[in-house]
Design a protein around this motif. Structure first.
Motif, PDB file in Angstrom:
ATOM      1  N   GLY A 155       0.800  -1.210   0.000  1.00 57.10           N
ATOM      2  CA  GLY A 155       0.000   0.000   0.000  1.00 57.10           C
ATOM      3  C   GLY A 155       0.832   1.259   0.000  1.00 57.10           C
ATOM      4  O   GLY A 155       0.351   2.323   0.408  1.00 57.10           O
ATOM      5  N   VAL A 159       0.617  -3.331  -3.973  1.00 55.75           N
ATOM      6  CA  VAL A 159      -0.292  -3.945  -3.010  1.00 55.75           C
ATOM      7  C   VAL A 159      -0.442  -5.416  -3.397  1.00 55.75           C
ATOM      8  O   VAL A 159      -0.178  -5.781  -4.541  1.00 55.75           O
ATOM      9  N   SER A 183     -11.097  -2.805  -0.072  1.00 54.68           N
ATOM     10  CA  SER A 183     -10.031  -2.205   0.734  1.00 54.68           C
ATOM     11  C   SER A 183      -8.697  -2.231  -0.005  1.00 54.68           C
ATOM     12  O   SER A 183      -7.950  -1.235  -0.005  1.00 54.68           O
ATOM     13  N   GLU A 184      -8.380  -3.351  -0.649  1.00 54.79           N
ATOM     14  CA  GLU A 184      -7.118  -3.436  -1.389  1.00 54.79           C
ATOM     15  C   GLU A 184      -7.103  -2.457  -2.561  1.00 54.79           C
ATOM     16  O   GLU A 184      -6.079  -1.829  -2.848  1.00 54.79           O
ATOM     17  N   ARG A 218      -6.482   0.956  -1.136  1.00 54.56           N
ATOM     18  CA  ARG A 218      -5.086   1.119  -0.731  1.00 54.56           C
ATOM     19  C   ARG A 218      -4.200   1.349  -1.956  1.00 54.56           C
ATOM     20  O   ARG A 218      -3.253   2.136  -1.908  1.00 54.56           O
ATOM     21  N   ASN A 262      -4.792   5.013  -2.979  1.00 60.41           N
ATOM     22  CA  ASN A 262      -4.084   5.936  -2.087  1.00 60.41           C
ATOM     23  C   ASN A 262      -2.590   5.950  -2.392  1.00 60.41           C
ATOM     24  O   ASN A 262      -1.951   7.011  -2.361  1.00 60.41           O
TER      25      ASN A 262
END
Length: 239
Positions: free
Chosen positions: A99, A112, A141-142, A145, A148
């Motif tokens: 991440g 990731v 979520s992955e 990440r 981001n």
């Protein structure tokens, strides 16, 4: 590095290092050091996520004289020792991304692990039992990440490093029944929000070497057993 500023990246996934195996990657890492500017490892670096397996791989990596960037894969989580595996590989000099983004030789590397979920119209949705919703939440979520991390990149060129596939095309060759467990289009959708030079992943051992996201980003399945233009276990990419 070429005269136009492009760098050569050697990429390979799914080494599955074992603590008692007779196989050594020292010669391969030495060869890669002569052929490329950076080595990228696309997950499943160990076979069962055991600290001793990570130590074995770290020992072989001594033969590598170029920077190493990587992500972990699902096998690296198997024994519940992911923190020890991560620490061992980082101590060996591996820039292990989870991440995060980093810059080497004017190229941004973003990494990731990714997760399951399926592709396109058949992608798993958050509906039904809590277990299904938890799985979809992890997939989202992955992808978040990854987004981001992508926002941290300031370099003109970017290489995305994953373990799970972001598109269907590079898992073709695997049994269709397991496609949903090989990756997720959510990763590809995130990638297409940014300008990306190339994407590498592993996990699909019997998949297809090359494809692209709907937005046109080149994607390469660099799992060790996938046939590559080099004729070697690793791919060579110019970024």
């Amino acid at each position: 590095m070429n005269g136009d500023g492009a760098i050569k990246v050697a990429a390979i996934g799914d080494l599955h290092a074992q603590e008692d195996a007779q196989t050594s990657y020292r010669d391969l890492f030495g060869e890669v050091s002569r052929e490329a500017d950076v080595l990228v490892l696309a997950g499943d670096l160990t076979n069962l996520g055991k600290p001793k397996e990570a130590e074995r791989l770290a020992e072989d990596l001594r033969a590598c004289s170029i920077p190493v960037v990587g992500v972990l894969g699902n096998h690296d989580y198997e024994s519940g020792s992911v923190e020890q595996v991560t620490a061992t590989l980082r101590q060996a000099g591996v820039h292990l991304l989870d991440g995060q983004a980093m810059e080497l030789m004017d190229v941004g590397f973003v990494g990731v692990k990714g997760f399951v979920g399926g592709f396109g119209a058949r992608m798993l949705s958050s509906f039904g039992e809590p277990a299904i919703k938890a799985m979809v939440a992890e997939s989202i979520s992955e992808a978040m990440r990854l987004e981001n991390a992508m926002r941290q990149v300031r370099a003109r060129r970017t290489l995305v490093v994953l373990h799970y596939a972001p598109i269907l095309e590079t898992v073709l060759g695997e049994p269709p029944e397991i496609f949903p467990f090989l990756g997720s289009s959510r990763l590809g959708e995130t990638i297409d929000r940014f300008k990306v030079s190339a994407v590498v992943h592993g996990h699909a051992h019997r998949g297809t070497y090359e494809g692209q996201t709907p937005g046109g980003a080149k994607v390469y399945n660099v799992a060790m057993h996938v046939a590559k233009p080099t004729g070697r276990p690793y791919a060579l990419l110019e970024v």
